[in-house]
Design a protein around this motif. Structure first.
Motif, PDB file in Angstrom:
ATOM      1  N   ALA A  70       0.795  -1.238   0.000  1.00  0.00           N
ATOM      2  CA  ALA A  70       0.000   0.000   0.000  1.00  0.00           C
ATOM      3  C   ALA A  70       0.827   1.289   0.000  1.00  0.00           C
ATOM      4  O   ALA A  70       0.536   2.219   0.758  1.00  0.00           O
ATOM      5  N   GLU A 120       4.892  -7.089  -4.893  1.00  0.00           N
ATOM      6  CA  GLU A 120       6.270  -6.998  -4.406  1.00  0.00           C
ATOM      7  C   GLU A 120       6.903  -8.383  -4.582  1.00  0.00           C
ATOM      8  O   GLU A 120       6.584  -9.326  -3.845  1.00  0.00           O
ATOM      9  N   VAL A 153      10.996  -3.185  -2.970  1.00  0.00           N
ATOM     10  CA  VAL A 153      11.150  -2.082  -2.018  1.00  0.00           C
ATOM     11  C   VAL A 153      12.361  -2.348  -1.115  1.00  0.00           C
ATOM     12  O   VAL A 153      12.826  -1.456  -0.420  1.00  0.00           O
TER      13      VAL A 153
END
Ligand code: SF4
Length: 300
Positions: A70, A120, A153
Protein backbone atom coordinates in the motif's frame (compact mmCIF):
# COMPACT_ATOMS: atom_id res chain seq x y z
CA UNK A 1 0.37 -38.22 -27.40
CA UNK A 2 -0.28 -41.64 -28.84
CA UNK A 3 3.39 -42.51 -28.62
CA UNK A 4 2.82 -42.96 -24.87
CA UNK A 5 1.20 -46.09 -23.49
CA UNK A 6 -2.50 -45.89 -22.68
CA UNK A 7 -1.78 -46.56 -19.01
CA UNK A 8 0.68 -43.68 -18.81
CA UNK A 9 -1.74 -41.36 -20.60
CA UNK A 10 -4.52 -42.27 -18.15
CA UNK A 11 -2.17 -41.69 -15.26
CA UNK A 12 -1.06 -38.30 -16.60
CA UNK A 13 -4.69 -37.29 -17.08
CA UNK A 14 -5.45 -38.25 -13.49
CA UNK A 15 -2.64 -36.17 -11.98
CA UNK A 16 -1.95 -33.27 -14.36
CA UNK A 17 -3.68 -30.80 -16.58
CA UNK A 18 -2.58 -27.96 -18.82
CA UNK A 19 -3.97 -24.48 -18.29
CA UNK A 20 -3.05 -21.22 -20.00
CA UNK A 21 -3.91 -17.78 -18.60
CA UNK A 22 -5.69 -15.74 -21.26
CA UNK A 23 -5.24 -12.23 -22.56
CA UNK A 24 -8.71 -10.89 -21.80
CA UNK A 25 -8.22 -7.40 -23.15
CA UNK A 26 -5.46 -5.36 -24.83
CA UNK A 27 -5.07 -1.60 -24.47
CA UNK A 28 -2.80 0.24 -26.87
CA UNK A 29 -1.17 3.54 -25.99
CA UNK A 30 -0.44 6.20 -28.59
CA UNK A 31 3.28 5.69 -27.83
CA UNK A 32 3.12 2.02 -28.86
CA UNK A 33 2.87 0.53 -25.34
CA UNK A 34 0.46 -2.38 -24.90
CA UNK A 35 -1.24 -3.24 -21.63
CA UNK A 36 -2.67 -6.75 -21.29
CA UNK A 37 -5.42 -7.64 -18.88
CA UNK A 38 -4.71 -11.28 -18.15
CA UNK A 39 -7.36 -13.61 -16.79
CA UNK A 40 -6.13 -16.30 -14.42
CA UNK A 41 -7.58 -19.71 -13.75
CA UNK A 42 -9.48 -18.61 -10.63
CA UNK A 43 -11.01 -15.53 -12.27
CA UNK A 44 -8.44 -13.07 -10.88
CA UNK A 45 -7.02 -10.52 -13.27
CA UNK A 46 -3.51 -9.10 -13.52
CA UNK A 47 -1.84 -6.56 -15.77
CA UNK A 48 1.28 -6.95 -17.89
CA UNK A 49 2.81 -4.15 -19.93
CA UNK A 50 4.76 -4.47 -23.18
CA UNK A 51 6.94 -1.40 -23.66
CA UNK A 52 8.60 -0.48 -26.97
CA UNK A 53 12.23 0.66 -26.77
CA UNK A 54 14.52 1.76 -29.61
CA UNK A 55 15.01 -1.70 -31.11
CA UNK A 56 13.31 -4.15 -28.77
CA UNK A 57 10.46 -4.65 -26.30
CA UNK A 58 10.64 -4.75 -22.52
CA UNK A 59 7.96 -6.65 -20.65
CA UNK A 60 6.85 -5.55 -17.20
CA UNK A 61 5.40 -8.58 -15.39
CA UNK A 62 3.30 -8.84 -12.23
CA UNK A 63 4.29 -11.11 -9.35
CA UNK A 64 1.15 -10.84 -7.17
CA UNK A 65 -2.53 -10.05 -7.61
CA UNK A 66 -2.62 -6.66 -5.88
CA UNK A 67 -0.02 -5.77 -3.28
CA UNK A 68 0.02 -5.73 0.51
CA UNK A 69 2.43 -2.82 0.86
CA UNK A 70 0.00 0.00 0.00
CA UNK A 71 2.59 2.61 -0.98
CA UNK A 72 0.64 5.86 -0.96
CA UNK A 73 1.62 6.92 -4.50
CA UNK A 74 0.85 3.56 -6.14
CA UNK A 75 -2.44 2.59 -7.74
CA UNK A 76 -1.83 -1.16 -7.27
CA UNK A 77 -1.19 -0.57 -3.57
CA UNK A 78 -4.70 0.84 -3.19
CA UNK A 79 -6.39 -2.40 -4.30
CA UNK A 80 -4.97 -4.43 -1.41
CA UNK A 81 -3.45 -7.88 -1.58
CA UNK A 82 -5.37 -10.74 -3.16
CA UNK A 83 -2.88 -13.56 -3.65
CA UNK A 84 0.59 -14.53 -4.80
CA UNK A 85 1.08 -15.58 -8.40
CA UNK A 86 2.33 -19.08 -9.07
CA UNK A 87 5.58 -19.44 -11.04
CA UNK A 88 3.69 -20.62 -14.13
CA UNK A 89 1.46 -17.55 -14.00
CA UNK A 90 4.53 -15.31 -14.04
CA UNK A 91 6.20 -17.21 -16.89
CA UNK A 92 2.90 -17.29 -18.83
CA UNK A 93 2.97 -13.49 -19.03
CA UNK A 94 6.23 -13.76 -20.99
CA UNK A 95 4.96 -16.53 -23.26
CA UNK A 96 1.68 -14.70 -23.95
CA UNK A 97 3.60 -11.51 -24.82
CA UNK A 98 5.92 -13.39 -27.19
CA UNK A 99 2.89 -14.99 -28.85
CA UNK A 100 1.21 -11.57 -29.15
CA UNK A 101 4.34 -10.09 -30.80
CA UNK A 102 4.43 -12.97 -33.30
CA UNK A 103 0.70 -12.89 -34.08
CA UNK A 104 0.60 -9.12 -34.50
CA UNK A 105 3.82 -9.25 -36.53
CA UNK A 106 5.34 -6.49 -34.40
CA UNK A 107 8.74 -5.38 -35.60
CA UNK A 108 10.83 -6.01 -32.47
CA UNK A 109 11.57 -9.00 -30.29
CA UNK A 110 11.06 -9.19 -26.55
CA UNK A 111 14.49 -8.67 -25.01
CA UNK A 112 14.13 -7.49 -21.43
CA UNK A 113 11.89 -8.56 -18.60
CA UNK A 114 11.30 -6.47 -15.50
CA UNK A 115 9.43 -7.63 -12.41
CA UNK A 116 7.93 -4.18 -11.86
CA UNK A 117 4.22 -4.82 -12.40
CA UNK A 118 1.68 -5.52 -9.70
CA UNK A 119 3.05 -6.81 -6.41
CA UNK A 120 6.27 -7.00 -4.41
CA UNK A 121 8.34 -9.85 -5.89
CA UNK A 122 10.34 -10.54 -2.73
CA UNK A 123 7.14 -11.16 -0.77
CA UNK A 124 6.54 -14.02 -3.22
CA UNK A 125 10.16 -15.08 -3.41
CA UNK A 126 9.71 -18.85 -3.68
CA UNK A 127 7.50 -18.60 -6.80
CA UNK A 128 9.51 -15.70 -8.26
CA UNK A 129 12.67 -17.77 -7.83
CA UNK A 130 11.08 -20.72 -9.64
CA UNK A 131 9.89 -18.44 -12.46
CA UNK A 132 13.41 -17.03 -12.88
CA UNK A 133 14.79 -20.55 -13.07
CA UNK A 134 12.37 -21.33 -15.92
CA UNK A 135 13.11 -18.08 -17.80
CA UNK A 136 16.86 -18.69 -17.59
CA UNK A 137 16.83 -22.39 -18.41
CA UNK A 138 18.47 -23.03 -21.79
CA UNK A 139 15.88 -25.70 -22.53
CA UNK A 140 12.98 -23.31 -22.04
CA UNK A 141 13.20 -19.56 -22.67
CA UNK A 142 16.97 -19.20 -22.31
CA UNK A 143 17.06 -15.58 -21.09
CA UNK A 144 20.28 -14.11 -19.79
CA UNK A 145 20.21 -12.86 -16.19
CA UNK A 146 21.44 -9.48 -17.43
CA UNK A 147 18.15 -9.10 -19.34
CA UNK A 148 15.96 -9.64 -16.27
CA UNK A 149 15.50 -7.15 -13.44
CA UNK A 150 13.61 -7.76 -10.23
CA UNK A 151 12.36 -4.62 -8.56
CA UNK A 152 11.76 -4.55 -4.82
CA UNK A 153 11.15 -2.08 -2.02
CA UNK A 154 14.04 -3.93 -0.36
CA UNK A 155 13.18 -6.50 2.28
CA UNK A 156 16.65 -6.91 3.76
CA UNK A 157 16.76 -10.63 4.62
CA UNK A 158 15.08 -11.80 1.39
CA UNK A 159 17.11 -9.32 -0.62
CA UNK A 160 20.29 -10.95 0.69
CA UNK A 161 18.99 -14.34 -0.40
CA UNK A 162 18.04 -12.95 -3.81
CA UNK A 163 21.50 -11.41 -4.18
CA UNK A 164 23.15 -14.73 -3.35
CA UNK A 165 20.95 -16.55 -5.91
CA UNK A 166 22.44 -14.40 -8.72
CA UNK A 167 19.33 -15.09 -10.83
CA UNK A 168 18.65 -11.53 -12.04
CA UNK A 169 19.65 -7.89 -11.74
CA UNK A 170 18.14 -5.80 -8.98
CA UNK A 171 16.27 -2.49 -8.79
CA UNK A 172 15.32 -0.92 -5.47
CA UNK A 173 12.22 1.25 -5.15
CA UNK A 174 13.64 3.78 -2.72
CA UNK A 175 11.55 6.92 -3.33
CA UNK A 176 12.67 8.73 -0.18
CA UNK A 177 16.08 9.74 1.16
CA UNK A 178 15.20 9.30 4.85
CA UNK A 179 13.41 6.82 7.08
CA UNK A 180 10.95 9.53 8.21
CA UNK A 181 9.83 10.43 4.70
CA UNK A 182 9.82 6.80 3.58
CA UNK A 183 7.48 6.01 6.47
CA UNK A 184 5.04 8.60 5.15
CA UNK A 185 5.22 7.50 1.52
CA UNK A 186 5.63 3.75 1.95
CA UNK A 187 4.53 3.02 5.53
CA UNK A 188 4.58 -0.76 5.22
CA UNK A 189 7.83 -0.99 3.29
CA UNK A 190 9.36 1.29 5.94
CA UNK A 191 8.76 -1.36 8.61
CA UNK A 192 12.21 -2.42 7.47
CA UNK A 193 14.74 0.19 8.58
CA UNK A 194 16.34 2.17 5.77
CA UNK A 195 19.75 1.88 7.44
CA UNK A 196 19.47 -1.93 7.30
CA UNK A 197 18.55 -1.79 3.60
CA UNK A 198 21.49 0.51 2.81
CA UNK A 199 23.80 -1.89 4.64
CA UNK A 200 22.63 -4.76 2.42
CA UNK A 201 23.07 -2.61 -0.70
CA UNK A 202 26.61 -1.62 0.32
CA UNK A 203 27.56 -5.29 0.59
CA UNK A 204 25.64 -6.40 -2.51
CA UNK A 205 27.71 -8.82 -4.63
CA UNK A 206 28.25 -7.12 -8.01
CA UNK A 207 30.48 -7.93 -10.98
CA UNK A 208 32.84 -5.12 -12.12
CA UNK A 209 30.43 -3.42 -14.55
CA UNK A 210 27.24 -4.13 -12.63
CA UNK A 211 25.28 -1.53 -10.70
CA UNK A 212 22.21 -1.60 -8.49
CA UNK A 213 19.37 0.45 -9.98
CA UNK A 214 17.74 2.85 -7.54
CA UNK A 215 14.24 3.98 -8.48
CA UNK A 216 13.07 7.33 -7.23
CA UNK A 217 9.63 8.64 -8.16
CA UNK A 218 9.53 12.44 -8.00
CA UNK A 219 6.46 13.81 -6.19
CA UNK A 220 5.86 17.53 -6.32
CA UNK A 221 6.96 19.33 -3.11
CA UNK A 222 7.16 15.99 -1.27
CA UNK A 223 10.55 14.46 -2.15
CA UNK A 224 11.78 16.58 -5.08
CA UNK A 225 13.59 19.56 -3.51
CA UNK A 226 17.35 20.24 -3.70
CA UNK A 227 17.57 19.35 0.00
CA UNK A 228 16.08 15.92 -0.75
CA UNK A 229 18.57 15.44 -3.60
CA UNK A 230 21.48 16.22 -1.26
CA UNK A 231 20.10 13.87 1.36
CA UNK A 232 19.91 11.15 -1.31
CA UNK A 233 23.54 11.78 -2.27
CA UNK A 234 24.59 11.32 1.34
CA UNK A 235 22.50 8.18 1.79
CA UNK A 236 23.83 6.43 -1.32
CA UNK A 237 27.45 7.56 -1.21
CA UNK A 238 28.76 4.04 -0.55
CA UNK A 239 26.29 2.17 -2.78
CA UNK A 240 27.40 1.19 -6.31
CA UNK A 241 24.31 2.33 -8.14
CA UNK A 242 22.69 4.30 -10.91
CA UNK A 243 19.56 6.28 -10.19
CA UNK A 244 16.41 6.16 -12.30
CA UNK A 245 14.24 9.21 -11.72
CA UNK A 246 10.57 8.77 -12.56
CA UNK A 247 8.24 11.70 -12.95
CA UNK A 248 5.12 10.82 -10.98
CA UNK A 249 2.28 9.40 -13.09
CA UNK A 250 -0.99 10.42 -11.43
CA UNK A 251 -4.01 8.11 -11.43
CA UNK A 252 -7.66 8.98 -10.71
CA UNK A 253 -7.93 10.20 -7.12
CA UNK A 254 -4.18 10.11 -6.42
CA UNK A 255 -2.97 12.42 -3.66
CA UNK A 256 0.21 13.63 -5.39
CA UNK A 257 1.20 15.71 -8.37
CA UNK A 258 4.08 15.54 -10.81
CA UNK A 259 6.84 18.16 -10.35
CA UNK A 260 7.57 20.86 -12.93
CA UNK A 261 10.33 20.00 -15.47
CA UNK A 262 12.76 22.61 -13.96
CA UNK A 263 12.47 20.99 -10.53
CA UNK A 264 13.27 17.60 -12.04
CA UNK A 265 16.26 18.98 -13.94
CA UNK A 266 17.76 20.60 -10.88
CA UNK A 267 17.28 17.38 -8.87
CA UNK A 268 19.02 15.43 -11.63
CA UNK A 269 21.84 17.98 -11.82
CA UNK A 270 22.60 17.71 -8.11
CA UNK A 271 23.00 13.95 -8.51
CA UNK A 272 25.30 14.31 -11.53
CA UNK A 273 27.33 17.01 -9.76
CA UNK A 274 27.93 14.49 -7.01
CA UNK A 275 29.15 11.78 -9.39
CA UNK A 276 25.99 9.73 -9.64
CA UNK A 277 24.59 8.49 -12.94
CA UNK A 278 20.99 9.66 -12.91
CA UNK A 279 18.55 9.14 -15.75
CA UNK A 280 15.07 10.53 -16.06
CA UNK A 281 12.99 7.58 -17.24
CA UNK A 282 10.52 8.53 -19.89
CA UNK A 283 7.16 7.16 -18.77
CA UNK A 284 5.28 5.20 -21.37
CA UNK A 285 1.65 4.16 -21.59
CA UNK A 286 0.33 6.77 -19.14
CA UNK A 287 -2.70 7.42 -21.40
CA UNK A 288 -3.85 3.81 -20.78
CA UNK A 289 -2.81 3.76 -17.08
CA UNK A 290 0.07 1.44 -17.90
CA UNK A 291 2.94 3.58 -16.60
CA UNK A 292 4.88 3.02 -13.35
CA UNK A 293 2.59 2.93 -10.32
CA UNK A 294 -0.63 3.06 -12.35
CA UNK A 295 -1.52 -0.64 -12.68
CA UNK A 296 -4.68 -1.78 -11.01
CA UNK A 297 -6.29 -4.45 -13.20
CA UNK A 298 -9.60 -2.75 -13.82
CA UNK A 299 -11.56 -2.19 -16.98
CA UNK A 300 -10.63 1.48 -17.40
S1 SF4 B 1 4.95 0.52 -5.39
FE1 SF4 B 1 5.27 -1.70 -5.56
S2 SF4 B 1 5.43 -2.34 -3.42
FE2 SF4 B 1 4.48 -0.32 -3.35
S3 SF4 B 1 2.26 -0.75 -3.36
FE3 SF4 B 1 2.91 -0.48 -5.51
S4 SF4 B 1 3.28 -2.56 -6.25
FE4 SF4 B 1 3.30 -2.64 -4.00
Amino acid sequence: MTNLSLGLRENLKKHFYIYWPKIERVYQSKDGTYKFLILLEDGQVIETVLIPEKDHYTLCVSSQVGCSLACTFCHTGQMGFVRNLRAYEIVSQVILAKKFIAEQKLSFALRNIVYMGMGEPLLNWSEVKKSLGILLDENTLNYSKRRITVSSVGIPKVLEEFARSGLAMVAISLHAPSQTLRKKLMPKAARYELSELIQVLQNYPLKPRERITIEYVLLKDVNDTPAHALELVKLLKKVRCKINLIRYNPWPGSPYQAPEPERILSFEKILWDNNFTAILRKSKGDDILAACGQLRATEN
